[in-house]
Design an enzyme around this catalytic site. Sequence first.
Site, PDB file in Angstrom:
ATOM      1  CG  ASP A   8      -1.848  -1.166   1.257  1.00 16.33           C
ATOM      2  OD1 ASP A   8      -1.837  -1.889   0.307  1.00 16.33           O
ATOM      3  OD2 ASP A   8      -2.710  -1.295   2.130  1.00 16.33           O
ATOM      4  CG  ASP A 128     -13.379  -1.345  -0.967  1.00 13.51           C
ATOM      5  OD1 ASP A 128     -12.992  -2.460  -1.162  1.00 13.51           O
ATOM      6  OD2 ASP A 128     -13.108  -0.220  -1.541  1.00 13.51           O
TER       7      ASP A 128
END
Length: 239
Positions: A8, A128
């Site tokens: 990330d 998500d």
Amino acid sequence: MILFPAIDLDGGRVVRLEGGDFDRPTDYGGDPLETARRFRDCGATHLHVVDLQGAREGAPRHLRELEALSGLGLFVQCGGGLRSPEALRAALDAGADRVLVGSLIFRDPDQPARLREAFGDALVPAVDVKGGRVAVSGWLRTTGQTPEEALASLAETGYRRFFVTAVDRDGLLGGPDLDLYRTLAKRHRIVAAGGVSGLGDLLALRDLGAEAAVAGRALYEGRLDLPRALEALEGSDVW
């Protein structure tokens, strides 16, 4: 089952968020390229890259890093800030094998079909889940849809795989939302992300039918031994 080590990115650095909260980052520092090389040297063949800065700002911010990571010979899937067809194309042109799209695909009812026609299997919907509902805009806003409703609708449009993140569990090492993934895996092919704390979680996800899973913080903090995990999952089909 395929294991995707996660990188990330925020400001060019490797970070992880706790529970999807941009105000709670953990900075693991170092060079993303060197991190990916370590994963590769441990035997990883796949890599999950998230442009967190892009997710926050609404446009890709790490295409240069993505291009470098894509040159390592790994299968690279990426997401974060890909909120236009042009951004999706830019990520693919930078070398990504597969792009994940969330906010864009939920923008209007016609969008899923248009994107499917334009990008085919190179695009996977990113669903998500936060508080039991689908979250968009870098996890900052929730919709009224449940994940079950979202996947069913997208499957009718022709999508065959889904990347599902349990945002409330992401980066917390508390274990994945097995009930969520068990429900979804009965009808769909899914990649599971969020909460993996060790090998037992990966095996549980494999056993309930997940095609692939993402591990991040557990790798960075030594709770998951990558070579051992890859060996335990060896023999799974590569998608």
